[in-house]
Each structure stands twice: as C-alpha cells, then as structure tokens.
Design an enzyme around this catalytic site. Structure first.
Site, short mmCIF file in Angstrom:
data_model
loop_
_atom_site.label_atom_id
_atom_site.label_comp_id
_atom_site.label_asym_id
_atom_site.label_seq_id
_atom_site.Cartn_x
_atom_site.Cartn_y
_atom_site.Cartn_z
CG ASP A 27 -34.57 -98.26 -122.91
OD1 ASP A 27 -33.54 -98.84 -122.50
OD2 ASP A 27 -35.19 -98.62 -123.93
CG HIS A 44 -26.22 -99.29 -116.54
ND1 HIS A 44 -27.38 -99.10 -117.25
CD2 HIS A 44 -25.75 -100.51 -116.92
CE1 HIS A 44 -27.61 -100.17 -118.02
NE2 HIS A 44 -26.62 -101.02 -117.85
CG LEU A 138 -40.91 -87.09 -105.35
CD1 LEU A 138 -41.98 -86.70 -106.37
CD2 LEU A 138 -39.53 -86.96 -106.01
#
Ligand code: IPE
Ligand code: IPE
Ligand code: MG
Length: 254
Positions: A27, A44, A138
């Site tokens: 955020d 973004h 991962l």
C-alpha cells in the site's frame, strides 16, 4: 543454514527462524506519486520495481511463499482510468516477467475472482501458472480481484457442490481445501506498508495467527533493508498459538 518455522496451528514453535510464508499488502503507491507531484499511476509502476526486489530478497533469505495483495474486490470502486491502468499493468508485468520468473524457478499463482478480467488477461494468467507450475523455488502468489470474504464464500459453495453430503455439517478441515490458498501454509509474517493498520479484506482466514507488522514506508520505497527490518521484528516475536510462554519455550525447536 536457513531453518523454517511451521505456521500450522498444530505445531507451535519459537521463531528464531526465517518466516516460511510472508504476506504483504503493498500500500501507498498513490501517495508516493502524489508526494512527487506525479499521477497516482506512476506510483503503481514504481511499485512493480519494489515487488521485483522483494521477490529477490525472499529468494535470497529462503522464504518459501510470498503472497502479495495487488488488487482487491473493493478496488473496482476506483476511477475507471486508474482501474484500466492497473489491469494493463498486470498484463504487461505477466507478459514481460514470466520468462525470467520461470528461469529463476519461481512458481506463480494468482488468486481471486477472474470474472471481470479481460479474456486476454485470463489467458495470460492461466499460461503463466501452467508454465511455472512445476518449479520448486519460491511460490509467488498475486492476489488480484481478491477479497477474503469472497474466498470463504466460494470455498463454501464449492464444498457444497463437490461434496453435498458434507454440506449440512462441515469443519475447518473439510473447508480449507477449497480456500484459494490451500496449497500454502498459513502466513507467518504479514507486512502492510503505507501506514494504515488494517487488513482490508486480505486473507482473513489464514491470518488468524500471523504476526502483523505495519510500516509507514510507502510501497515503492520498500526495499531489501525494509524487508530485513520486518523479518528481524518477526524473529523477536514469541508465537504461542494459545499456549503459555513456558510451554512454548519447552518445545521450541527452531
Ligand atoms: C496500493 O497503493 C495499490 C493498490 C491498491 C492497487 P494505493 O493505490 O492504495 O496507494 P495509496 O494508499 O492511495 O497511497
Ligand atoms: C489494499 O489497499 C489493497 C491492495 C493493496 C491491493 P487499499 O489502499 O485499497 O486499502 P484501503 O481501501 O485503503 O483499506
Ligand atoms: Mg491504499
């Protein structure tokens, strides 16, 4: 050598070890851009760089699962141009990064409701997941058009459809296989950047016993050092899962 903690409720452990599963609410992108007098969408774009760096850091530390919140069910309420930008960015990131992720052994998973995505985006999601499905490195999960309430409801509906005999009476063990994150242990460490101290409908079920870490850093500023600080904080926590401190210390194995 890296040691892992179990995050299942059944196996309480001290946590001097690396979190096996880290979940992040990324955020603060809009505020990061606003501070620089740039349009929100610029934040973004920068946020993708922070995610790339965080993936590398997790890989280097031996974290096994990284789950990030990229777009919530509620984010459709944003202005149309921001939503379109985010959808376009998601597609571009998939197209531009999937080959490198695959080379790096990353297994990519996307969780959320795909009904409102374009056909092209849905196809790219499916092919990216299929391409990386057998990778052993991962597991990177991107939550997109995700909401935990949606997730719990879709799990109940799927259970009812697949196993109608259990529909009238089922417990946690019957429901959890239908949740979107059934393939992963529950998160050990939750991080939210951007200063807000709320969950915003992210992984409500799975965060039941997760350690919650909040930082004022805005997501595009979140780097390897910031991730390290969160892990250091996590290592100082005693995870009791309902037990007493004395019980935990007697059984600690990490
Ligand atoms: C998080 O950053 C990214 C998404 C929700 C898509 P924000 O866009 O919420 O940034 P702030 O909170 O407005 O600064
Ligand atoms: C949460 O961020 C969702 C994502 C990071 C994708 P928001 O910025 O949308 O959260 P709220 O609405 O302020 O709680
Ligand atoms: Mg926000």
């Amino acid at each position: 050598m890296t040691k892992f903690c179990s995050s299942t409720l059944a196996v309480p452990q001290a946590n001097t070890c690396v979190p096996q599963h880290v979940a992040i609410i990324m955020d603060g992108n809009g505020r990061w851009a606003k501070k620089r007098l740039m349009p929100r969408v610029f934040g973004h774009k920068k946020g993708v760089d922070a995610l790339r760096e965080t993936v590398k850091t997790c890989d280097a530390l031996g974290v096994r699962y990284l789950t990030v919140f990229a777009f919530s069910n509620e984010n459709w309420r944003r202005p149309d141009d921001e939503v379109s930008f985010l959808m376009g960015l998601f597609l571009k990131v998939l197209q531009g990064e999937i080959e490198r992720m695959h080379q790096n052994g990353i297994r990519l998973k996307i969780i959320g409701n795909r009904d409102r995505f374009s056909a092209e985006l849905r196809e790219w999601i499916e092919s990216a997941e299929a391409r990386t499905a057998n990778n052993a490195g991962l597991t990177l999960t991107i939550a997109a058009d995700y909401g935990a309430r949606w997730d719990i409801l879709q799990a109940v509906h799927r259970l009812q459809q697949s196993e109608p005999d259990k529909a009238a009476s089922f417990g946690e063990a019957e429901l959890t296989p239908y949740l979107s994150m059934a393939y992963a242990p529950e998160p050990d460490l939750f991080i939210r950047t951007g200063g807000e101290q709320r969950i915003s409908n992210f992984l409500l079920w799975q965060l039941a016993y997760t350690e919650l870490y909040f930082t004022d850093l805005l997501w595009p500023d979140f780097d390897a050092a910031a991730f390290g600080a969160a892990v250091d904080w996590y290592r100082g926590r005693e995870r009791r899962f309902g037990r007493t401190s004395e019980q935990v210390q007697a059984t600690s194995s990490c």
